[in-house]
Design a protein around this motif. Structure first.
Motif, PDB file in Angstrom:
ATOM      1  N   ALA A 156      54.949  42.662  50.368  1.00  0.00           N
ATOM      2  CA  ALA A 156      55.197  42.579  49.325  1.00  0.00           C
ATOM      3  C   ALA A 156      54.789  41.723  47.900  1.00  0.00           C
ATOM      4  O   ALA A 156      54.507  41.150  47.192  1.00  0.00           O
ATOM      5  CB  ALA A 156      56.707  43.137  49.199  1.00  0.00           C
ATOM      6  N   GLU A 157      55.279  40.223  49.260  1.00  0.00           N
ATOM      7  CA  GLU A 157      54.956  39.429  48.656  1.00  0.00           C
ATOM      8  C   GLU A 157      53.643  38.919  48.513  1.00  0.00           C
ATOM      9  O   GLU A 157      53.454  38.197  46.828  1.00  0.00           O
ATOM     10  CB  GLU A 157      55.513  38.194  49.859  1.00  0.00           C
ATOM     11  CG  GLU A 157      56.845  38.015  49.784  1.00  0.00           C
ATOM     12  CD  GLU A 157      57.609  37.397  50.781  1.00  0.00           C
ATOM     13  OE1 GLU A 157      56.926  36.496  51.756  1.00  0.00           O
ATOM     14  OE2 GLU A 157      58.547  36.820  50.497  1.00  0.00           O
ATOM     15  N   ASP A 158      52.646  39.775  48.923  1.00  0.00           N
ATOM     16  CA  ASP A 158      50.735  38.908  48.618  1.00  0.00           C
ATOM     17  C   ASP A 158      51.148  39.901  47.289  1.00  0.00           C
ATOM     18  O   ASP A 158      49.968  39.522  46.686  1.00  0.00           O
ATOM     19  CB  ASP A 158      50.310  39.997  50.092  1.00  0.00           C
ATOM     20  CG  ASP A 158      50.471  39.339  51.541  1.00  0.00           C
ATOM     21  OD1 ASP A 158      50.924  37.895  51.463  1.00  0.00           O
ATOM     22  OD2 ASP A 158      50.077  39.710  53.023  1.00  0.00           O
ATOM     23  N   GLN A 159      51.540  40.843  47.743  1.00  0.00           N
ATOM     24  CA  GLN A 159      51.211  41.813  46.009  1.00  0.00           C
ATOM     25  C   GLN A 159      51.683  41.231  44.949  1.00  0.00           C
ATOM     26  O   GLN A 159      51.282  41.157  44.022  1.00  0.00           O
ATOM     27  CB  GLN A 159      51.938  43.528  46.661  1.00  0.00           C
ATOM     28  CG  GLN A 159      51.176  44.322  47.448  1.00  0.00           C
ATOM     29  CD  GLN A 159      51.805  45.492  47.329  1.00  0.00           C
ATOM     30  OE1 GLN A 159      52.669  45.960  46.304  1.00  0.00           O
ATOM     31  NE2 GLN A 159      51.357  46.167  48.086  1.00  0.00           N
ATOM     32  N   LEU A 160      52.983  40.688  45.085  1.00  0.00           N
ATOM     33  CA  LEU A 160      53.065  39.557  43.718  1.00  0.00           C
ATOM     34  C   LEU A 160      52.843  38.716  43.507  1.00  0.00           C
ATOM     35  O   LEU A 160      52.135  38.193  42.381  1.00  0.00           O
ATOM     36  CB  LEU A 160      54.935  39.079  44.318  1.00  0.00           C
ATOM     37  CG  LEU A 160      55.580  38.232  43.366  1.00  0.00           C
ATOM     38  CD1 LEU A 160      55.901  39.021  41.978  1.00  0.00           C
ATOM     39  CD2 LEU A 160      57.221  38.148  43.936  1.00  0.00           C
TER      40      LEU A 160
END
Length: 493
Positions: A156-160
């Motif tokens: 999720a952090e990568d996507q953000l």
């Protein structure tokens, strides 16, 4: 010679006078004879006195308390119809004798049966939870959950980060900045945004210039952020990714806190406490269900039966075969009574029947009446054959026993003030007075202590006198006790 004629009346008077003289003389002679006999009789020496004696023996003497009570059962068991239940089967009749464990009655309660099943399922569920928390598989599962939560958060952090990087336009070349779009300008995807070192940098997506990070003439190196674009779709995606990151971070924090030893212990304690509560409830409900099948707790007789009893009412009463009698013992004697003491019980309804008994219990509080306190004493009977509830019983309790004492008849015992003595007949027919100390006495016998009295001595109990030639029995010593009551001294044991 001159003859005179006498009248007939004169002759009669003379004859009557003569008879009186004769009668008077005879009477006087009779009186004199009687007086002579009396004088002679009174001057005769009296016959020597004769004595009734008894032999001094050695043995035991007991003091007995006597009281009367009523035969009652040692135990009474009452069966009532449970609330919300109905009688399914009645297995006894009035007056029937039953044995321990024998079935008395059976009740039915469908609601209670359902509650027991539901509670049993709850207990199984709580037990499984406790077992899970105690298992090594649970710890492995917790570790796997942490790893999974961390992976999810990283993605999720990568996507953000990727979404956030889509709005930032950077330089791919090196050189001076000669041209750049202004803040608030709307551009389409591929539209020129800036010129660096003579090369054009285009918009990667459509949007509005939100912020310009460089100035005209500035020397730009590769990777330098030039400006930031924004659009509704990009903003929405960034917000969604941020929310997802926050949720996954919270999930990770929760899993990690659950995996701590403190949290694991707390969860285990909570699960165990819930399991214990559910088990207690189940035991109570199971006991209530078991009570629907009633068995005799002891051997006895059914003394009351109401087969049409509604819920909550008494169905039957079982009185134990073991019987007892409760008797009042005065406060002056209660300290001589103790549990386990042997007693003798007679029953007026069964002449000649005497059974033994045992003191089972003594009431701690007495019943005060007419200035005297009596303490109820329960006596269990050792042989109850033929004995019915409600019969009266006379109880004799041995409260004191003197062992190995000298025993003399009560009739031989004399008292002068505070001193007691007996009279012993010697071989020369002479009486000897011997002091004694009375240890205990009952209706006919006294237990005494004396330095001068010995076994086989003969003590005087009565004297035979003959003052008028006729033998008379004159008792000596004390009068025999009569009308013994509780607290008086009883028979020899």
């Amino acid at each position: 010679m001159i003859h005179h004629n006498m009248p007939t009346s004169s002759i009669k008077q003379r004859m009557l006078s003569y008879r009186r003289v004769v009668i008077l003389a005879g009477g006087t002679l009779l009186v004199l004879s009687a007086l002579t006999y009396i004088v002679i009789r009174s001057t005769r020496p009296p016959l020597p006195a004769k004595y009734l004696t008894a032999i001094v023996q050695q043995g035991n003497l007991s003091q007995i308390d006597s009281a009367t009570g009523e035969i009652i059962p040692v135990e009474t068991y009452t069966v009532s119809v449970p609330a919300n239940a109905s009688l399914s089967q009645l297995n006894v009749s009035l007056g029937q004798t039953v044995n321990t464990g024998q079935m008395l009655a059976t009740f039915s309660d469908p609601t209670l049966a359902s509650e027991v099943a539901a509670q049993n399922a709850a207990v199984l569920s709580e037990q499984n939870q406790v077992n899970l928390l105690l298992s090594s598989e649970y710890r492995a599962s917790q570790q796997a959950s942490i790893v999974q939560a961390e992976d999810n958060l990283q993605q999720a952090e990568d996507q953000l980060a990727q979404a956030q990087s889509q709005g930032v336009v950077t330089s791919s070349v090196e050189g001076p900045l000669t041209q750049v779009a202004s803040v608030g300008e709307y551009v389409s995807s591929g539209q020129p945004l800036a010129t660096v070192g003579g090369k054009t940098i285009t918009a990667p997506c459509q949007g509005t210039v939100q912020h310009v990070n460089v100035t005209i003439g500035q020397q730009i190196t590769p990777g330098t952020p030039i400006l930031t674009l924004t659009s509704p779709s990009l903003t929405s995606k960034i917000l969604g990714d941020e929310s997802q990151v926050a949720g996954l971070q919270a999930a990770l924090d929760k899993v990690m806190s659950q995996d701590s030893q403190t949290q694991l212990t707390a969860s285990l304690d909570q699960a165990k406490a819930q399991l214990e509560r559910d088990q207690q409830t189940l035991v109570q409900e199971q006991q209530a269900l078991a009570n629907l099948v009633v068995q005799a707790p002891f051997s006895g007789e059914v003394t009351m039966l109401n087969s049409s009893a509604p819920p909550g009412a008494k169905l039957l009463t079982l009185d134990s075969q073991a019987k007892m009698v409760t008797v009042p013992i005065p406060e002056t004697q209660i300290n001589l009574i103790h549990t386990g003491q042997s007693v003798s019980v007679s029953l007026p309804a069964l002449p000649g029947k005497v059974v033994s008994g045992t003191v089972q219990s003594i009431a701690p509080v007495g019943n005060y009446s007419n200035g005297v306190a009596n303490f109820p004493v329960n006596v269990t009977l050792n042989n109850v054959s033929g004995i019915r509830y409600g019969m009266s019983a006379d109880v004799s309790i041995v409260v004191k026993t003197i062992h190995g004492a000298l025993l003399v008849p009560l009739a031989s015992l004399h008292s002068r003030g505070s001193h007691d003595f007996v009279e012993v007949l010697a071989s020369n027919n002479q009486l000897t007075r011997i002091p004694v100390h009375v240890l205990l006495e009952n209706a006919t016998t006294a237990a005494v202590k004396s330095k001068r009295l010995a076994v086989d001595d003969r003590v005087i109990t009565a004297v035979l006198t003959s003052p008028s030639g006729k033998l008379h029995l004159k008792a000596k010593g004390r009068t025999l006790h009569k009308g013994k009551t509780a607290g008086k001294k009883g028979h020899t044991k």
